[in-house]
Design a protein around this motif. Sequence first.
Motif, PDB file in Angstrom:
ATOM      1  N   VAL A 364       0.929  -0.555  -0.455  1.00 57.01           N
ATOM      2  CA  VAL A 364      -0.425   0.006   0.415  1.00 57.01           C
ATOM      3  C   VAL A 364       1.073   0.968   0.228  1.00 57.01           C
ATOM      4  CG1 VAL A 364      -1.665   0.917   1.110  1.00 57.01           C
ATOM      5  CG2 VAL A 364      -1.942  -1.335   1.168  1.00 57.01           C
ATOM      6  N   TYR A 365       1.734   0.727   0.982  1.00 60.78           N
ATOM      7  CA  TYR A 365       2.625   2.634   1.065  1.00 60.78           C
ATOM      8  C   TYR A 365       3.545   2.704  -0.488  1.00 60.78           C
ATOM      9  CZ  TYR A 365       0.106   2.811   5.457  1.00 60.78           C
ATOM     10  OH  TYR A 365      -0.608   3.182   6.418  1.00 60.78           O
ATOM     11  N   PHE A 370       1.710   8.094  -1.937  1.00 64.90           N
ATOM     12  CA  PHE A 370       2.221   8.387  -0.803  1.00 64.90           C
ATOM     13  C   PHE A 370       3.952   8.899  -1.162  1.00 64.90           C
ATOM     14  CE2 PHE A 370      -0.464   4.854   0.107  1.00 64.90           C
ATOM     15  CZ  PHE A 370      -1.457   5.937   1.131  1.00 64.90           C
ATOM     16  N   ARG A 371       4.351   8.684  -2.821  1.00 66.56           N
ATOM     17  CA  ARG A 371       5.773   9.982  -2.858  1.00 66.56           C
ATOM     18  C   ARG A 371       5.094  11.203  -2.633  1.00 66.56           C
ATOM     19  NH1 ARG A 371       6.863   5.900  -8.079  1.00 66.56           N
ATOM     20  NH2 ARG A 371       7.212   3.622  -7.076  1.00 66.56           N
ATOM     21  N   SER A 372       4.340  11.717  -3.017  1.00 66.48           N
ATOM     22  CA  SER A 372       3.904  12.980  -2.052  1.00 66.48           C
ATOM     23  C   SER A 372       4.501  13.912  -0.924  1.00 66.48           C
ATOM     24  CB  SER A 372       2.826  13.313  -2.781  1.00 66.48           C
ATOM     25  OG  SER A 372       1.859  12.722  -1.767  1.00 66.48           O
ATOM     26  N   LYS A 407       0.649  19.616   7.581  1.00 65.63           N
ATOM     27  CA  LYS A 407      -0.781  20.620   6.372  1.00 65.63           C
ATOM     28  C   LYS A 407      -0.055  21.199   5.495  1.00 65.63           C
ATOM     29  CE  LYS A 407      -3.256  22.809  10.536  1.00 65.63           C
ATOM     30  NZ  LYS A 407      -3.620  24.471  11.005  1.00 65.63           N
ATOM     31  N   ASP A 408       1.471  21.173   5.511  1.00 68.66           N
ATOM     32  CA  ASP A 408       2.898  21.032   4.700  1.00 68.66           C
ATOM     33  C   ASP A 408       1.979  19.817   3.217  1.00 68.66           C
ATOM     34  OD1 ASP A 408       3.433  22.924   5.695  1.00 68.66           O
ATOM     35  OD2 ASP A 408       5.688  22.286   6.147  1.00 68.66           O
ATOM     36  N   TRP A 409       1.433  19.041   3.926  1.00 68.35           N
ATOM     37  CA  TRP A 409       1.783  17.934   2.757  1.00 68.35           C
ATOM     38  C   TRP A 409      -0.015  18.235   1.682  1.00 68.35           C
ATOM     39  CZ3 TRP A 409       0.195  12.159   4.302  1.00 68.35           C
ATOM     40  CH2 TRP A 409       0.029  11.418   3.240  1.00 68.35           C
ATOM     41  N   LEU A 410      -0.922  18.430   2.520  1.00 60.97           N
ATOM     42  CA  LEU A 410      -2.121  18.908   2.329  1.00 60.97           C
ATOM     43  C   LEU A 410      -1.641  20.022   0.596  1.00 60.97           C
ATOM     44  CD1 LEU A 410      -5.492  19.089   1.953  1.00 60.97           C
ATOM     45  CD2 LEU A 410      -5.138  20.612   4.432  1.00 60.97           C
ATOM     46  N   LYS A 411      -0.805  21.276   1.175  1.00 64.99           N
ATOM     47  CA  LYS A 411      -0.450  22.272   0.304  1.00 64.99           C
ATOM     48  C   LYS A 411      -0.364  22.067  -0.674  1.00 64.99           C
ATOM     49  CE  LYS A 411      -0.239  25.555   4.059  1.00 64.99           C
ATOM     50  NZ  LYS A 411       0.464  26.472   5.470  1.00 64.99           N
TER      51      LYS A 411
END
Length: 440
Positions: A364-365, A370-372, A407-411
């Motif tokens: 899965v991972y 998930f590389r983002s 949050k940085d990932w979400l942005k």
Amino acid sequence: MGWEVIFWNQTPFDLTELGYQEIKLEGKPRAYTDLLKRAKISAELDYFKEKFDDQVYQSYKFPSSNKNIKSKIKNAIVTQFTKTYRGEKGLQKLRGKLKTSERKSVFYKHCKDVLEREKPDFIFCTNQRPVNAIAPLTAAQNLEIPTATFIFSWDNLPKATMIVEPEFYFVWSDYMKEELINYYPFINSDHIFITGSPQFEPHFNLKLRRTREEFFGENNLDLTREFICFSGDDKTTSPDDAHYLQDVAEAIESLNKDGETKLGILFRRCPVDFSDRYDTVLEKYKDLIVPVAPKWKQVGGSWNAVLPTQEDLGLQVNTILHTKAVINLGSSMVFDFAVFDKPCLYLHYNVENKNDESWSSKKVYDFVHFRSMPTGKEVIWLRSKNEIGPKLKAVLENSHKTVEEAKDWLKKINLSPAEKASKKIWDGIDEILKIKITEF
């Protein structure tokens, strides 16, 4: 903004009950088209593997059923098409054959008749995946009606789920735009609109929020406890989800006995998981786990015959608002909780006595989406059942750094501000009409 919206509806739901205008989309694609679609997905994954020199794309393939002679014949045809239309040039031909096939269908004629009668200014397909969207979009293109699609989910593009081929595309972020061009370089970059995804917008609607007392009372939650959300996955993504829920329950039970915490588990199952696989665990830990079922409307037994309701928007928002953290396996709920400054813990180990020996959390991972992750520190990784208790206790005491990373990932994967996505989509549609007027 001056638009009249009519849903061209091929779901089993009556959208007029929700106050929307609709026209029922009647008919279905040709069986031959579906075989071409299956071949396109397979051939694209093969092509991505070669183009990016990455074996991971083969892991997106699922074994086909060979339960009867009909299935075996279909599979043989798909295999032959995959070999025939391999590579960039072969895929270009295959995309054309999908449209050509649908133009021969009764369904296509029906779609064209509806469009000629209704004369819409624009056709917006909100999901790039369904084969039954090819005929209406192709009919619109043949009538010179502008068409667009929205990339449905953050993990879709690496999976070769681009079944439709409209003129314009709406994506979540700059990151997704780059992905789209990387996988489909023939798409005009000027025809890609970055808007964010509307799925995060309810989190910013203060009218949906309930007080802790209201929410706990409505869902039979103990006000003297704090709760962790266990967010369930579908059976394919996490076949051992019930085992994970038990492991989390055991860890929290141990923390509670030691006097470290006074926690409970709010269990929100995947809305399209209708299985009874959690029943034993829910009964065993009924004093610890409170199931709060998603408020989705089910019309059929398949995953795409379930519709989220307005009530569930509020339920999800308040589930996040009134729990301390979320535990799951690879879910995008990490982003939903980050909006509320709450941490996410990802389960990343294999349980004993697995239900499917070919499955593993590593598989899965390893998936491309998930590389983002910018740093890998956006979640707390639970690499064994013995880590659940200590890591959960630690993150509840101090989650600031983990949340900021999330949050940085979400942005990165979704345009900010997240609450403006719908407005940006409409702005994009306005822009498309200006482009088309200029062209004419």
